[in-house]
Write a protein that holds these residues in place. Sequence first.
Motif, PDB file in Angstrom:
ATOM      1  N   LYS A 202      49.113  21.489  24.677  1.00 26.78           N
ATOM      2  CA  LYS A 202      49.743  21.536  23.362  1.00 26.78           C
ATOM      3  C   LYS A 202      51.250  21.506  23.580  1.00 26.78           C
ATOM      4  O   LYS A 202      51.809  22.375  24.252  1.00 26.78           O
TER       5      LYS A 202
ATOM      6  N   ASP B 236      57.217  31.171  15.242  1.00 30.03           N
ATOM      7  CA  ASP B 236      56.170  31.956  15.901  1.00 30.03           C
ATOM      8  C   ASP B 236      54.799  31.310  15.744  1.00 30.03           C
ATOM      9  O   ASP B 236      54.002  31.275  16.682  1.00 30.03           O
ATOM     10  N   GLU B 237      54.545  30.788  14.567  1.00 28.91           N
ATOM     11  CA  GLU B 237      53.242  30.178  14.302  1.00 28.91           C
ATOM     12  C   GLU B 237      53.037  28.911  15.127  1.00 28.91           C
ATOM     13  O   GLU B 237      51.985  28.714  15.742  1.00 28.91           O
TER      14      GLU B 237
ATOM     15  N   MET C 238      54.442  27.998  17.876  1.00 28.99           N
ATOM     16  CA  MET C 238      54.471  28.230  19.319  1.00 28.99           C
ATOM     17  C   MET C 238      53.154  28.793  19.861  1.00 28.99           C
ATOM     18  O   MET C 238      52.922  28.749  21.075  1.00 28.99           O
ATOM     19  N   THR C 239      52.308  29.301  18.999  1.00 26.49           N
ATOM     20  CA  THR C 239      51.057  29.915  19.447  1.00 26.49           C
ATOM     21  C   THR C 239      50.214  28.911  20.244  1.00 26.49           C
ATOM     22  O   THR C 239      49.871  27.847  19.743  1.00 26.49           O
ATOM     23  N   GLY C 240      49.949  29.257  21.488  1.00 22.66           N
ATOM     24  CA  GLY C 240      49.125  28.386  22.332  1.00 22.66           C
ATOM     25  C   GLY C 240      49.849  27.190  22.919  1.00 22.66           C
ATOM     26  O   GLY C 240      49.222  26.351  23.582  1.00 22.66           O
TER      27      GLY C 240
ATOM     28  N   GLU D 270      59.766  31.019  22.307  1.00 20.37           N
ATOM     29  CA  GLU D 270      59.007  30.545  23.482  1.00 20.37           C
ATOM     30  C   GLU D 270      58.677  31.708  24.415  1.00 20.37           C
ATOM     31  O   GLU D 270      57.558  31.802  24.942  1.00 20.37           O
TER      32      GLU D 270
ATOM     33  N   LYS E 168      58.334  34.827  23.629  1.00 21.89           N
ATOM     34  CA  LYS E 168      57.342  35.652  22.935  1.00 21.89           C
ATOM     35  C   LYS E 168      55.947  35.054  23.056  1.00 21.89           C
ATOM     36  O   LYS E 168      54.959  35.783  23.217  1.00 21.89           O
ATOM     37  N   ALA E 169      55.872  33.717  23.004  1.00 20.74           N
ATOM     38  CA  ALA E 169      54.574  33.028  23.035  1.00 20.74           C
ATOM     39  C   ALA E 169      54.110  32.685  24.451  1.00 20.74           C
ATOM     40  O   ALA E 169      52.987  32.216  24.631  1.00 20.74           O
TER      41      ALA E 169
END
Length: 246
Positions: free
Chosen positions: A2, A45-46, A48-50, A83, A85-86
């Motif tokens: 991703k 934040d959303e 960047m998830t995964g 980045e 944080k994720a």
Amino acid sequence: MKIVVIGGTGLIGSKVIRRLEAHGHEGVAAAPNTGVNALTGEGLDEVMTGADAVIDLSNSPSFEDQAALDFFRTGTTNLLAAEQKAGVRHHIALSIVGSERSPQIGYFRAKIAQEELIKASGVPYSLIHATQFFEFVKAIADTSVVDGVVRIQPVNFQPIAGDDVADQVAKVAVGEPLNSRVDIAGPDKERMDEFFRKALTELNDPREVVTDPEATYYGAVVSEDALVPIGPATLGRIHYADWEKQ
């Protein structure tokens, strides 16, 4: 993988997305019109998830010195924080060949500041320095007009097609972080005044191109090799004459 592409709906970003998807990766176009804003932090934040990697192709809407500096400092700081944080493992940023050699240009100083933030962040990174894009030839000519004529320095110039830029950005993004930079440029190097004289003729632009050693490039006189790679560089495959005919 991703891969989030900041500025993924723009000129280079949309091309990168297509290349990533053609090779089986999930390319996510992140831009204000998709609900992601690096300047405000909205949606970061959303999205960047995964994510395995983030490509930053964002560009300041203003070339004014302070506005450009604020744009890149704020956006890059927000991106890197999201980045970290994720747990993103690779940050890729597109910059400009020779930016460190012409710090008298405010926009170049802003890109240098962006790179310094990236290097100090602790996030593994790759920097891609590109020469000027074929797609910006007319815009560069427009900024070089003085008293109705296009005044251009007789310095070296080696522009590159947006498609070649996208190829290299996508290639670097799916590889391991370089923690350094690569330079990319077009296949042909010539004098900038001569290039613009031919290019404007091919564009049926009647404006005269005048060779002027004291002409400015985005507000500053640049040195002989300020705008071209010095040392190893990856060269594109598309020549301007062929691109212009497309």
